[in-house]
Write an enzyme that holds these catalytic residues in place. Structure first.
Site, PDB file in Angstrom:
ATOM      1  N   ASN A   7       9.899 -14.223   3.301  1.00 23.84           N
ATOM      2  CA  ASN A   7       8.455 -14.107   3.469  1.00 23.84           C
ATOM      3  C   ASN A   7       7.951 -15.386   4.143  1.00 23.84           C
ATOM      4  O   ASN A   7       8.120 -16.486   3.598  1.00 23.84           O
ATOM      5  CB  ASN A   7       7.786 -13.912   2.108  1.00 23.84           C
ATOM      6  CG  ASN A   7       6.293 -13.660   2.218  1.00 23.84           C
ATOM      7  OD1 ASN A   7       5.604 -14.301   2.995  1.00 23.84           O
ATOM      8  ND2 ASN A   7       5.787 -12.743   1.418  1.00 23.84           N
ATOM      9  N   HIS A  43       2.595 -10.726   4.632  1.00 21.04           N
ATOM     10  CA  HIS A  43       1.545 -10.110   3.819  1.00 21.04           C
ATOM     11  C   HIS A  43       0.201 -10.519   4.409  1.00 21.04           C
ATOM     12  O   HIS A  43      -0.408 -11.498   3.971  1.00 21.04           O
ATOM     13  CB  HIS A  43       1.668 -10.558   2.367  1.00 21.04           C
ATOM     14  CG  HIS A  43       0.739  -9.857   1.431  1.00 21.04           C
ATOM     15  ND1 HIS A  43       1.013  -9.694   0.094  1.00 21.04           N
ATOM     16  CD2 HIS A  43      -0.476  -9.279   1.622  1.00 21.04           C
ATOM     17  CE1 HIS A  43       0.021  -9.048  -0.493  1.00 21.04           C
ATOM     18  NE2 HIS A  43      -0.909  -8.790   0.421  1.00 21.04           N
ATOM     19  N   HIS A  50      -3.458 -16.787   6.103  1.00 19.73           N
ATOM     20  CA  HIS A  50      -2.121 -17.217   6.533  1.00 19.73           C
ATOM     21  C   HIS A  50      -1.655 -16.309   7.672  1.00 19.73           C
ATOM     22  O   HIS A  50      -1.992 -16.559   8.814  1.00 19.73           O
ATOM     23  CB  HIS A  50      -1.125 -17.299   5.367  1.00 19.73           C
ATOM     24  CG  HIS A  50      -1.274 -16.269   4.299  1.00 19.73           C
ATOM     25  ND1 HIS A  50      -1.151 -14.914   4.537  1.00 19.73           N
ATOM     26  CD2 HIS A  50      -1.526 -16.392   2.964  1.00 19.73           C
ATOM     27  CE1 HIS A  50      -1.306 -14.249   3.409  1.00 19.73           C
ATOM     28  NE2 HIS A  50      -1.552 -15.115   2.429  1.00 19.73           N
ATOM     29  N   GLU A  70       3.675  -6.243   3.679  1.00 17.79           N
ATOM     30  CA  GLU A  70       3.051  -6.010   2.374  1.00 17.79           C
ATOM     31  C   GLU A  70       1.535  -6.005   2.525  1.00 17.79           C
ATOM     32  O   GLU A  70       0.993  -6.699   3.384  1.00 17.79           O
ATOM     33  CB  GLU A  70       3.434  -7.127   1.394  1.00 17.79           C
ATOM     34  CG  GLU A  70       4.913  -7.316   1.187  1.00 17.79           C
ATOM     35  CD  GLU A  70       5.225  -8.488   0.280  1.00 17.79           C
ATOM     36  OE1 GLU A  70       6.344  -8.532  -0.254  1.00 17.79           O
ATOM     37  OE2 GLU A  70       4.347  -9.368   0.117  1.00 17.79           O
ATOM     38  N   HIS A 190       8.735 -12.205  -6.155  1.00 16.18           N
ATOM     39  CA  HIS A 190       7.723 -13.076  -6.763  1.00 16.18           C
ATOM     40  C   HIS A 190       8.373 -14.046  -7.755  1.00 16.18           C
ATOM     41  O   HIS A 190       8.835 -13.664  -8.816  1.00 16.18           O
ATOM     42  CB  HIS A 190       6.611 -12.295  -7.461  1.00 16.18           C
ATOM     43  CG  HIS A 190       5.260 -12.933  -7.262  1.00 16.18           C
ATOM     44  ND1 HIS A 190       4.906 -14.130  -7.849  1.00 16.18           N
ATOM     45  CD2 HIS A 190       4.197 -12.562  -6.519  1.00 16.18           C
ATOM     46  CE1 HIS A 190       3.677 -14.453  -7.485  1.00 16.18           C
ATOM     47  NE2 HIS A 190       3.226 -13.526  -6.668  1.00 16.18           N
ATOM     48  N   HIS A 214       7.433 -18.342  -1.213  1.00 11.38           N
ATOM     49  CA  HIS A 214       6.969 -19.660  -1.647  1.00 11.38           C
ATOM     50  C   HIS A 214       8.121 -20.580  -2.064  1.00 11.38           C
ATOM     51  O   HIS A 214       8.215 -21.725  -1.597  1.00 11.38           O
ATOM     52  CB  HIS A 214       5.984 -19.498  -2.804  1.00 11.38           C
ATOM     53  CG  HIS A 214       5.375 -20.787  -3.243  1.00 11.38           C
ATOM     54  ND1 HIS A 214       4.267 -21.336  -2.625  1.00 11.38           N
ATOM     55  CD2 HIS A 214       5.726 -21.661  -4.219  1.00 11.38           C
ATOM     56  CE1 HIS A 214       3.968 -22.485  -3.200  1.00 11.38           C
ATOM     57  NE2 HIS A 214       4.827 -22.707  -4.175  1.00 11.38           N
TER      58      HIS A 214
END
Length: 239
Positions: A7, A43, A50, A70, A190, A214
């Site tokens: 991601n 996303h 972002h 997403e 996540h 992240h």
């Protein structure tokens, strides 16, 4: 073995802080694939804080592995993914101003709308995945809605992992088993990281894909992106 989708939202966050094109999100995605990423995830959010809608379009021209988009299925989002036609669309129930995804769909209460969207995606050759909490009834609801996959929301697992790994993973194994019995593919994401990923993947060996942003981008500050991707794939047992 589970595939690793990177991601790249946080890369866009860094770029946007200066209002220029450094780092270059498109080049970063290309390099991630070159270094072993098996997919790219984005996303886009309504405020485009972002990843922007233009990023989504530009990335669609260069991603050669799996492209996963997403988002909450607003009209604007659905129009975008039907234009771009990624490999997969992951439906998340985020409110417009949500900082990050923090819960899965109630696939029972939202059955009708999710079914309509999954049907639309399938008609356009796009795989659908529904973001759910690790609860069997939510997994079954996703299957009834016609989803191809579910993505299990793994923050509760990550929060509990250090204290009691076996207890932390138990509801995920149960939900994953329900998904397999329902004929659904299985994704997760996540707060998965280099500390907790291997155990999760070992306990659910039929896991198809993890999307990680992240933690992976944070690790890349220390290890560099090439070595970081290698480390994550090693935890998944795919190298």
């Amino acid at each position: 073995m589970a595939r690793l989708s990177v991601n790249i939202n946080k890369v866009a966050t860094l770029r946007n802080a200066r209002g220029e094109n450094n780092p270059d999100v498109v080049k970063f995605a290309i390099d991630c694939e070159k270094y072993g990423a098996q997919g790219i995830t984005v996303h886009p959010r309504p405020d485009q804080r972002h990843i922007t809608y233009n990023d989504v379009r530009e990335l669609s021209k260069v991603v050669t592995t799996e492209y996963n988009i997403e988002g909450f299925p607003s009209k604007e989002f659905i129009d975008l993914v039907l234009e771009v036609k990624p490999t997969q669309v992951t439906l998340v129930p985020d409110a417009p101003g949500a900082l990050t995804s923090d819960a899965g769909w109630d696939t029972v209460k939202n059955q009708k709308v999710l079914k309509e969207i999954c049907t639309l995606l399938r008609e356009n050759g796009i795989r659908s995945s529904i973001f759910v909490d690790p609860r069997g009834e939510m997994v079954v609801g996703a299957a009834n809605a016609g989803a191809d996959r579910v993505e299990l929301y793994t923050k509760p697992y990550a929060d509990m992992y250090r204290q009691d790994p076996e207890f932390a993973v138990a509801p995920y194994v149960e939900a994953a088993t329900v998904a397999r019995e329902a004929g659904l593919g299985l994704n997760a994401g996540h707060d998965l990281n280099l500390e907790n990923l291997e155990y999760f993947a070992t306990m659910i060996p039929w896991l198809d894909e993890v999307s990680i942003g992240h933690a992976l981008i944070s690790d890349a500050l220390y290890y560099g992106i090439e070595d970081t991707i290698r480390r994550y794939r090693k935890e998944l047992g795919s190298i």
